[in-house]
Design a protein around this motif. Structure first.
Motif, PDB file in Angstrom:
ATOM      1  N   MET A  28      51.815  47.738  38.269  1.00  0.00           N
ATOM      2  CA  MET A  28      52.982  46.882  38.389  1.00  0.00           C
ATOM      3  C   MET A  28      53.407  46.409  37.000  1.00  0.00           C
ATOM      4  N   ASP A  57      45.600  39.989  35.781  1.00  0.00           N
ATOM      5  CA  ASP A  57      46.670  39.924  36.775  1.00  0.00           C
ATOM      6  C   ASP A  57      47.207  41.284  37.190  1.00  0.00           C
ATOM      7  N   ARG A 103      47.742  44.884  38.780  1.00  0.00           N
ATOM      8  CA  ARG A 103      47.354  45.397  40.079  1.00  0.00           C
ATOM      9  C   ARG A 103      47.492  46.910  40.061  1.00  0.00           C
ATOM     10  N   SER A 155      42.023  46.028  42.166  1.00  0.00           N
ATOM     11  CA  SER A 155      42.620  46.074  43.497  1.00  0.00           C
ATOM     12  C   SER A 155      42.406  44.729  44.210  1.00  0.00           C
ATOM     13  N   THR A 156      42.272  44.762  45.519  1.00  0.00           N
ATOM     14  CA  THR A 156      42.136  43.527  46.299  1.00  0.00           C
ATOM     15  C   THR A 156      40.713  42.970  46.232  1.00  0.00           C
ATOM     16  N   LYS A 157      40.546  41.771  46.756  1.00  0.00           N
ATOM     17  CA  LYS A 157      39.279  41.051  46.607  1.00  0.00           C
ATOM     18  C   LYS A 157      38.060  41.840  47.104  1.00  0.00           C
ATOM     19  N   VAL A 185      37.303  44.541  44.742  1.00  0.00           N
ATOM     20  CA  VAL A 185      36.695  44.042  43.502  1.00  0.00           C
ATOM     21  C   VAL A 185      35.185  43.901  43.695  1.00  0.00           C
ATOM     22  N   ARG A 226      38.297  37.929  38.316  1.00  0.00           N
ATOM     23  CA  ARG A 226      39.327  38.149  39.341  1.00  0.00           C
ATOM     24  C   ARG A 226      38.931  37.592  40.696  1.00  0.00           C
ATOM     25  N   LYS A 239      42.387  30.501  32.870  1.00  0.00           N
ATOM     26  CA  LYS A 239      42.331  30.509  34.343  1.00  0.00           C
ATOM     27  C   LYS A 239      41.502  29.326  34.840  1.00  0.00           C
ATOM     28  N   ASN A 253      43.445  26.239  34.595  1.00  0.00           N
ATOM     29  CA  ASN A 253      44.429  26.207  35.681  1.00  0.00           C
ATOM     30  C   ASN A 253      43.782  25.814  37.005  1.00  0.00           C
ATOM     31  N   THR A 289      55.123  40.339  43.489  1.00  0.00           N
ATOM     32  CA  THR A 289      54.400  41.610  43.547  1.00  0.00           C
ATOM     33  C   THR A 289      53.046  41.413  44.204  1.00  0.00           C
ATOM     34  N   LEU A 290      52.843  40.217  44.737  1.00  0.00           N
ATOM     35  CA  LEU A 290      51.503  39.924  45.230  1.00  0.00           C
ATOM     36  C   LEU A 290      51.283  40.541  46.606  1.00  0.00           C
ATOM     37  N   PRO A 320      49.442  41.266  50.088  1.00  0.00           N
ATOM     38  CA  PRO A 320      48.668  40.385  50.961  1.00  0.00           C
ATOM     39  C   PRO A 320      47.176  40.613  50.732  1.00  0.00           C
ATOM     40  N   GLY A 321      46.430  39.558  50.762  1.00  0.00           N
ATOM     41  CA  GLY A 321      44.985  39.670  50.579  1.00  0.00           C
ATOM     42  C   GLY A 321      44.604  40.059  49.168  1.00  0.00           C
ATOM     43  N   SER A 322      45.467  39.745  48.227  1.00  0.00           N
ATOM     44  CA  SER A 322      45.184  40.141  46.857  1.00  0.00           C
ATOM     45  C   SER A 322      44.045  39.320  46.282  1.00  0.00           C
ATOM     46  N   ALA A 323      43.418  39.893  45.264  1.00  0.00           N
ATOM     47  CA  ALA A 323      42.269  39.225  44.667  1.00  0.00           C
ATOM     48  C   ALA A 323      42.701  37.984  43.919  1.00  0.00           C
ATOM     49  N   ASN A 324      43.965  37.943  43.598  1.00  0.00           N
ATOM     50  CA  ASN A 324      44.402  36.927  42.663  1.00  0.00           C
ATOM     51  C   ASN A 324      45.711  36.345  43.125  1.00  0.00           C
ATOM     52  N   GLU A 357      47.533  33.444  42.717  1.00  0.00           N
ATOM     53  CA  GLU A 357      48.480  32.468  42.169  1.00  0.00           C
ATOM     54  C   GLU A 357      49.531  33.078  41.281  1.00  0.00           C
ATOM     55  N   ASP A 368      49.697  31.893  37.555  1.00  0.00           N
ATOM     56  CA  ASP A 368      48.798  32.407  36.535  1.00  0.00           C
ATOM     57  C   ASP A 368      49.366  33.602  35.801  1.00  0.00           C
TER      58      ASP A 368
END
Lengths: 153, 216
Positions: free
Chosen positions: A2, A10, A12, A49-51, A54, A87, A121, A124, B201-202, B204-208, B210, B213
């Motif tokens: 992105m 940040d 992705r 990628s997603t949580k 990760v 992350r 971070k 924040n 661009t977030l 759903p269920g993204s690791a991050n 906010e 940030d």
């Protein structure tokens, strides 16, 4: 990748790219033992990628770090372990990893930038100043690394 | 990373910097963003980012630059950054012929993985080391012309031509927007007009989660 974000915490990964890396990895798994490179490339994709991904990426990198005697790649694993933990907001482990890298390469600007980013971070999230370094996570990372270094002798 | 006045620009252009390891990609980026030479620079891990706001035709443009690791073991990782680059700076070292010989392979990747409008700029770095030169200016110039690339010799150490390489690439991208050859509505152009910002661009269920940030 992105476009909107311009830092390593940040960004992705494009899902299509992740699938490409996953395919390469899984093809090698089916044939036997996947190469360190295929594991690392896939783990790197997962980290961005997603949580849940990760977490899987972290597990693969930790395994690589334990098993891989090639010193040249260690810095890559440690750097991305710092990124991965940051992350998922496990900031103390992230800092412990980046400190390890900075200990070996004190002038590494890329590592210094990452450390600053992690601290930003934490600010924040209202976490900096909570005196978490020196806590359990730092010790856990420290002993993991101590085991690796001891195993190499 | 310079993030001063982050909202004061009309476009974001995305660049990638590619080329063999040790040719000075990170040093070129550092010279461009910080106006300093970075001696003793360790090999880049994966990819590093840099940003700087420049001006082209009285328009402020934010360059978002992805500096890739040159080491072979990162090829699978760095290839995912080519897509959606508006500009590609392809770098070799004028004192090491092998880095020049590998340009064909870097160019193939750049052509295959970017879009047809991506501006590819060839940089012969380390022009300050003329005494150790291994590739003539004329030879590289001919290679650039054959392949439709713009070419400059630069020095990340002295700063010679470094600004020009980054700015000339931006001018060409801007020109492509102005004459309509770069369609801003197409996918992966590597150009983003400001009016589309902020774009969510977030996933759903993204690791991050906010948005705050994000340094955009």
């Amino acid at each position: 990748m992105m476009m909107d974000c311009d830092n390593v915490l940040d960004e992705r990964i494009d899902p299509y790219e992740l699938e490409r890396l996953r395919d390469q990895y899984e093809t090698q798994v089916r044939r036997g033992q996947p190469s360190h490179l295929a594991k690392f490339s896939f783990a790197h994709g997962l980290i961005k990628s997603t949580k849940n991904d990760v977490h899987q990426g972290i597990a693969i990198l930790e395994q690589l770090l334990r098993e891989n005697g090639q010193d040249i790649s260690m810095r890559d694993y440690i750097y991305y372990l710092a990124v991965g933990h940051a992350r998922i907001k496990d900031y103390d482990r992230a800092l412990a990893y980046i400190e390890t890298l900075l200990h070996a390469e004190s002038t590494n600007r890329q590592a210094m930038n990452l450390k600053e980013l992690i601290e930003k971070k934490m600010r924040n999230d209202g976490l900096l100043g909570a005196a978490i370094l020196g806590g359990g996570a730092a010790i856990a990372v420290g002993s993991l690394l101590a085991l690796i270094f001891a195993g190499r002798k | 990373m310079s993030n001063s006045a982050p909202y004061n620009y009309s476009y974001i252009f995305k660049y990638i910097i590619i080329g063999d390891m040790g040719v000075g990609k990170s040093c070129l980026l550092h010279q461009f963003t910080e106006k300093k030479f970075m001696a003793d620079c360790p090999h880049t891990i994966g990819v590093e980012f840099g940003t700087r706001i420049i001006e082209v035709a009285n328009q402020k443009i934010k360059l978002q630059i992805w500096d890739t690791a040159g080491q072979e073991r990162f090829r699978a990782v760095t290839r995912s950054y080519y897509r959606g680059a508006a500009g590609a700076l392809m770098v070799y070292d004028i004192t090491r012929r092998s880095t020049y010989n590998h340009l064909a392979s870097w160019l193939t990747d750049a052509r295959n993985l970017t879009n047809p409008n991506t501006v590819i700029f060839l940089i012969g770095n380390k022009s300050d080391l003329d005494a150790q030169r291994d590739v003539t200016y004329e030879e590289a110039k001919a290679f650039a012309e054959e392949n439709g690339l713009t070419f400059l010799e630069c020095s990340a150490k002295t700063g010679e031509n470094v600004e020009d390489a980054f700015l000339e690439t931006a001018r060409k991208i801007y020109q492509n927007i102005q004459d309509g050859s770069l369609d801003l509505n197409a996918a992966d152009t590597g150009v983003q007009p400001k009016q589309q910002l902020p774009r969510s661009t977030l996933a759903p269920g993204s690791a991050n989660g906010e948005k705050k940030d994000c340094n955009c």
